[in-house]
Structure formats: structure tokens, C-alpha cells
Design an enzyme around this catalytic site. Structure first.
Site, PDB file in Angstrom:
ATOM      1  N   GLY A  37       8.048   5.864   7.202  1.00  0.00           N
ATOM      2  CA  GLY A  37       7.207   7.050   7.366  1.00  0.00           C
ATOM      3  C   GLY A  37       7.563   7.751   8.664  1.00  0.00           C
ATOM      4  O   GLY A  37       8.684   7.617   9.163  1.00  0.00           O
ATOM      5  N   SER A  38       6.587   8.435   9.236  1.00  0.00           N
ATOM      6  CA  SER A  38       6.881   9.242  10.425  1.00  0.00           C
ATOM      7  C   SER A  38       7.050   8.370  11.668  1.00  0.00           C
ATOM      8  O   SER A  38       6.516   7.254  11.743  1.00  0.00           O
ATOM      9  CB  SER A  38       5.750  10.236  10.669  1.00  0.00           C
ATOM     10  OG  SER A  38       4.591   9.542  11.086  1.00  0.00           O
ATOM     11  N   GLU A  45      11.327   2.348   9.413  1.00  0.00           N
ATOM     12  CA  GLU A  45      12.280   3.396   9.022  1.00  0.00           C
ATOM     13  C   GLU A  45      11.558   4.710   9.210  1.00  0.00           C
ATOM     14  O   GLU A  45      10.572   4.973   8.524  1.00  0.00           O
ATOM     15  CB  GLU A  45      12.683   3.247   7.544  1.00  0.00           C
ATOM     16  CG  GLU A  45      13.533   2.052   7.233  1.00  0.00           C
ATOM     17  CD  GLU A  45      14.892   2.116   7.874  1.00  0.00           C
ATOM     18  OE1 GLU A  45      15.344   3.220   8.260  1.00  0.00           O
ATOM     19  OE2 GLU A  45      15.504   1.046   8.023  1.00  0.00           O
ATOM     20  N   CYS A  62      14.210  11.686   4.466  1.00  0.00           N
ATOM     21  CA  CYS A  62      14.537  11.277   5.841  1.00  0.00           C
ATOM     22  C   CYS A  62      15.972  11.641   6.142  1.00  0.00           C
ATOM     23  O   CYS A  62      16.347  11.826   7.292  1.00  0.00           O
ATOM     24  CB  CYS A  62      14.442   9.783   6.037  1.00  0.00           C
ATOM     25  SG  CYS A  62      13.009   9.061   5.399  1.00  0.00           S
ATOM     26  N   GLU A 102      11.843  17.008  13.467  1.00  0.00           N
ATOM     27  CA  GLU A 102      11.893  16.837  12.015  1.00  0.00           C
ATOM     28  C   GLU A 102      10.854  17.751  11.371  1.00  0.00           C
ATOM     29  O   GLU A 102       9.686  17.741  11.753  1.00  0.00           O
ATOM     30  CB  GLU A 102      11.603  15.375  11.641  1.00  0.00           C
ATOM     31  CG  GLU A 102      11.745  15.133  10.150  1.00  0.00           C
ATOM     32  CD  GLU A 102      11.612  13.680   9.756  1.00  0.00           C
ATOM     33  OE1 GLU A 102      10.631  13.041  10.175  1.00  0.00           O
ATOM     34  OE2 GLU A 102      12.487  13.175   9.023  1.00  0.00           O
ATOM     35  N   GLY A 144       4.890   5.174  12.872  1.00  0.00           N
ATOM     36  CA  GLY A 144       5.701   3.985  13.170  1.00  0.00           C
ATOM     37  C   GLY A 144       5.345   3.411  14.534  1.00  0.00           C
ATOM     38  O   GLY A 144       5.285   2.190  14.727  1.00  0.00           O
ATOM     39  N   LYS A 178       0.849  -1.195   0.000  1.00  0.00           N
ATOM     40  CA  LYS A 178       0.000   0.000   0.000  1.00  0.00           C
ATOM     41  C   LYS A 178       0.881   1.239   0.000  1.00  0.00           C
ATOM     42  O   LYS A 178       1.579   1.523   0.975  1.00  0.00           O
ATOM     43  CB  LYS A 178      -0.923   0.029   1.220  1.00  0.00           C
ATOM     44  CG  LYS A 178      -2.051   1.050   1.020  1.00  0.00           C
ATOM     45  CD  LYS A 178      -2.764   1.455   2.292  1.00  0.00           C
ATOM     46  CE  LYS A 178      -2.029   2.540   3.039  1.00  0.00           C
ATOM     47  NZ  LYS A 178      -1.795   3.791   2.274  1.00  0.00           N
TER      48      LYS A 178
END
Ligand code: UN1
Length: 497
Positions: free
Chosen positions: A230-231, A252, A286, A387, A235, A177
Site C-alpha cells: 500500500g502507500s 511494498e 505501483c 506518487e 507502511g 484483510k
């Protein structure tokens, strides 16, 4: 009005509509009036069908010898090469980054296909002496089963390839997805898999939002692994959803990457690195260099050069070859950037470049923002800790090398770091003491290559590394095998005399 193509889900080898009957528009972030296509608004039911198809296909795919699986994956690389330019153009349209970068994104998927296809003929285990006579010992990798792959929009083909290709070479089947902002590049990759001859049901593709369709990807009993990029926030949700059934999960997540510029650095090179690391992909990597820690002796000089270069950056539609920085991905990301600019000002950092949304003329229909630099940033400020994922860089002064390393390490993330210095001793201390998964000497924080492990420490990840041969450790499990050919009962540890 021009015809808007509709793209379907791919389940069990069939291109099918969502059971919801709904679709989602895919729009160009450089021109939100441009609708590139409509994609399926999938439901949990669609995802369950995809998981069932993957489960069925697993029974035969796992038995195909890995070198044969790898031949198909090699063909994926061959087809991607032929269509690189077309896919890059489509990627720039759907997510904004400049053409040179989208070409690089497709290239990363090509590199991953070729590198990983080679693993089909290696995938080494161990043979080792057994402690008893007439006994043989070895370890082999085995696949896990159905893997859920959840991917972000900033590397819409490269990151899916980091997951998909190693998962397949190991003998798993997948449900994939992609991010809602970038279904087209994901679709292109899946279409290539079909064309390369990957059997029905091995790769299943569903589009739509994670909140509506994602749950079975993390909770279905047949799913053995969830691979997510993703974030850190999402996560965390993935990790919790996987925990009750002990699914493997590789994450990640965020970064707050840093470039250290020492007083002996080649400043031109360091400025090149800060521009590329900070504003490449509009800061939406990232691995983006969102902090530059500069030795006070060269601070003034560095700042002047960095700001004057950033001011010259051409922002615009990534399809224009003159453009160096595209839009950010969407309205919400633009708001996040604006919020952090305000936070930086309130915290007392000095805004020395940019700081504004670009809205006039050619920018009026897109999500454009000026390259933005804060100087005199205190390392504890939020803009130096959190971030941002946009074109905002904080320059932080340091009194000496030791302090620079301390500041550089003092964030909750640990993905990528870089040092610019001519002093080999400092370079080696940096290599040893920066607690990050990636470290660069005299190069920027972005641009990892596919045959080396990729990932980070602390809240960037949960201990795994994608890419490299290390990716095999995510997508396979070890089995230790003992063969006793003595013809009698032998007891390990006990028959010791
Ligand atoms: C990411 O931003 O999630 O090292 C991946 C790099 C790229 C990959 C970035 N090869 O910057």
C-alpha cells in the site's frame, strides 16, 4: 431493486458475520449507483478471533509435508483457471480496470499458484561440511506461524496471491484483510482456497477498514509477520506498530517510476510503452510510468506522438471491450488526481493533454478522468517527485544520457525503471546504475512476472522481495542444524588442531 448479496468473513473454516453487525457496501467505480454486494464491517474482536483460529490451525498445518501443502495450492491454480472469466468480470465491476487487465490479474494468481506449488518440492536448504569430524551440518527453512496479510485494491487478486500462496507453502497460517474497495476479488480467492481443500483455520478472511479492525493484525502477540502492500504513509504506520514486538514486516509501497527515452530509441515503441505504463490501470499501479525522461533531440517528436495517442485513448466502463482506460477507484483518488493537476499547473508545467474529470453522459455516475500529460516538467516539481496513482504523466527533458539517469534516480522511491535505446552500452549502464528493484530495456515499467523477485529500493520497500523464490525468505526463517555423531564432546573453533 435487485437483490444485493451479503458476503461474510471466513474464520476457522466458518462463514460468519462481524460481531459489529454492520456491513459495508461494495460499489462499482464506473457506476456508483451499482451496489455489488455488502461485506462485513469487521471489528478488532473479529480479527482477534481470526488470529486465534489461525493459531490453532498452525499446530497441524506446519506438520503437513510441504509437497502435500503444495498439491492443495496447485488445485487453487486449477480452480482459478476454470473461473478466470467470471472472476475477471467481477473484478472489473468492483475496481474498474478493463477486462483484459482483470484477466491478467487473475492470471497472475494462477501463475503464482503453479510456480509456488513447485516450491513445495524444492524449498532448498543447504548441506555443508562441518568443521569437526563425524559431524553433519545443514540449514532448513521453518515457518513463522500466523501471518497478517494486508493488501491493496489495484491488484485485488494478484497481490493477495503473492502473499497468501508463499505463506501457505512455507507452512504458515494467515489472517487476510483486503482493501475496503475490493473485498469481492479477495473473497473469490478465499472461496477457491476453501474449495481446493485448505484445512479449516489455515486461511482466515476479514473485511473492513484498517483503522477499525487492523490494529490486532499488527500488535497481537501470536502474529509473527505482517505483509503489507500500500502507500508509504500507511507502511510507516505498519512498520512502527510491528517494531515494539519485533514482528517481521515486509512492506511494498510507493513508486515514481520512470521511462528514459534516448535519442536513438525506436520512438513508436517508446510511445507504446509510455501509453501502457502511464495509463494502463488508469495509472494506478505501483509500477506505473508517471515520469518520462526524454532526450532533448527527440523531445518534440516524442511529445507530439505521445499526446496524440493519449488523446485517442477510449475511457469508459472497463466491461466494454472497446474501452482502453477505466475509472479511478473512488472519489478520494479522483480528488487526489485533480489536486495534482492543479499543483502541476501552479508549478509552471505545461498541460498538453487532458487535465479534467469526465462527468457528462456515460461518465456521470463514475470516477473518470482524462489521460493527462504535462510537458516541460522540471524534475524538482512535486508532480515529478510524488506518487499520484492516477492517469497523470510528466515528461521531463534531459540534455544527455548521464543527466537522464541522474533525473531518473533522483526520487525517494525505487521500484521500476525502463530505458528505450538501441545502444547496448547505454542499456547496460542503465541496468547497472538505476537504483531500482526492477529495470526494463525497450519495454515499459509495468508487467513484472511472478517467478522473478518483485519490490523496490529506498522508500518503496524495506529490503524484501515478493514473488520469485525470494518470497520464501519473507515467509520462512532459517534454522541451522548440527548433528554430531562422534559420540564425544567436540568444540567448534576450539578443537582446532
Ligand atoms: C502493483 O502495482 O502493486 O508489474 C503491482 C506489474 C504487475 C504488478 C503490479 N505485474 O505491473
Amino acid at each position: 431493486m435487485s437483490h444485493i448479496p451479503e458476503f461474510k468473513n471466513f474464520i476457522g473454516g466458518e462463514w460468519v458475520r462481524s460481531s459489529s453487525g454492520g456491513t459495508l457496501e461494495n460499489r462499482n467505480p464506473a457506476n456508483r449507483n451499482e451496489v455489488l454486494g455488502v461485506f462485513q464491517k469487521s471489528t478488532a474482536q473479529d480479527v482477534e478471533s481470526a488470529i486465534e483460529a489461525a493459531c490453532e490451525a498452525y499446530t497441524s498445518w506446519r506438520l503437513i509435508p510441504a509437497p502435500r501443502r503444495a498439491e492443495i495450492l496447485f488445485r487453487v491454480g486449477e480452480i482459478l483457471i476454470k473461473r478466470k472469466e467470471e472472476f475477471a468480470q467481477q473484478m472489473t465491476r468492483e475496481m474498474g480496470k478493463v477486462l483484459n487487465e482483470t484477466r491478467g490479474d487473475v492470471q497472475e494468481a494462477i501463475d503464482m499458484s503453479y510456480f509456488t506449488a513447485g516450491e513445495g518440492r524444492r524449498m532448498y536448504g543447504h548441506t555443508t561440511p562441518a568443521e569437526l569430524p563425524n559431524k553433519f551440518a545443514m540449514s532448513v527453512r521453518m515457518p513463522l506461524g500466523v501471518c497478517s496479510l494486508i493488501t491493496p485494491w489495484n491488484f485485488p487478486m494478484a497481490i493477495p496471491s503473492w502473499k497468501l500462496i508463499p505463506a501457505l507453502v512455507c507452512g504458515n497460517t494467515v489472517v487476510f484483510k483486503p482493501a475496503t474497495d475490493t473485498p469481492h476479488s479477495a473473497y473469490n480467492l478465499v472461496k477457491v482456497c476453501e474449495e481446493a481443500g485448505i484445512p479449516r483455520g489455515v486461511v482466515n478472511f476479514v473485511t473492513g477498514s484498517g483503522s477499525e479492525a487492523g490494529t490486532p493484525m499488527m500488535t497481537h502477540p501470536e502474529v509473527k509477520l505482517v505483509s503489507f502492500t500500500g502507500s508509504t504513509e500507511i507502511g510507516n504506520t505498519v512498520s512502527r506498530a510491528c517494531a515494539p514486538s519485533f514482528k517481521h514486516c515486509n512492506l511494498e509501497m510507493g513508486g515514481k517510476n520512470v521511462i528514459i527515452v534516448m535519442d536513438d530509441a525506436n520512438l513508436d515503441l517508446a510511445v507504446d510503452g509510455a501509453i501502457w505504463g502511464g495509463f494502463g490501470t488508469s495509472g494506478q499501479r505501483c509500477t506505473a510510468a508517471s515520469r518520462v525522461v526524454v532526450h532533448k533531440k527527440v523531445l518534440k517528436d516524442f511529445n507530439e506522438r505521445f499526446v496524440s495517442r493519449a488523446k485517442l485513448l477510449r475511457v469508459g466502463n472497463g466491461l466494454d471491450p472497446q474501452v482502453e482506460m477505466g475509472p479511478v477507484i473512488n472519489e478520494s483518488q479522483l480528488k487526489t488526481v485533480a489536486t495534482y493537476v492543479e499543483i502541476g499547473k501552479e508549478e509552471g508545467a505545461k498541460l498538453v493533454c487532458g487535465g479534467n474529470r469526465l462527468e457528462k453522459g456515460e461518465y456521470s455516475k463514475g470516477y473518470f478522468h482524462e489521460p493527462t500529460i504535462f510537458s516541460e516538467v522540471d524534475p524538482e516539481m512535486r508532480i515529478a517527485q510524488e506518487e499520484i496513482f492516477g492517469p497523470v504523466v510528466s515528461v521531463i527533458p534531459a540534455n544527455n544520457f548521464e543527466q537522464a539517469i541522474e533525473i531518473a534516480n533522483n526520487v525517494k522511491y525505487g521500484l521500476s525503471a525502463a530505458i528505450y535505446t538501441q545502444d547496448v552500452n547505454k542499456a547496460f549502464v542503465g541496468m547497472r546504475d538505476m537504483y531500482t528493484g526492477i529495470f526494463y530495456v525497450n519495454a515499459s515499467t509495468i508487467g513484472a512476472e511472478v517467478h522473478l523477485p518483485f519490490g523496490g529500493t529506498k522508500q518503496t520497500g524495506n529490503g524484501h522481495r515478493e514473488a520469485g523464490i525470494q518470497a520464501l525468505d519473507i515467509f520462512s526463517e532459517w534454522k541451522s542444524i548440527y548433528v554430531d555423531y562422534s559420540g564425544k564432546l567436540q568444540k567448534a573453533q576450539i578443537d582446532h588442531e
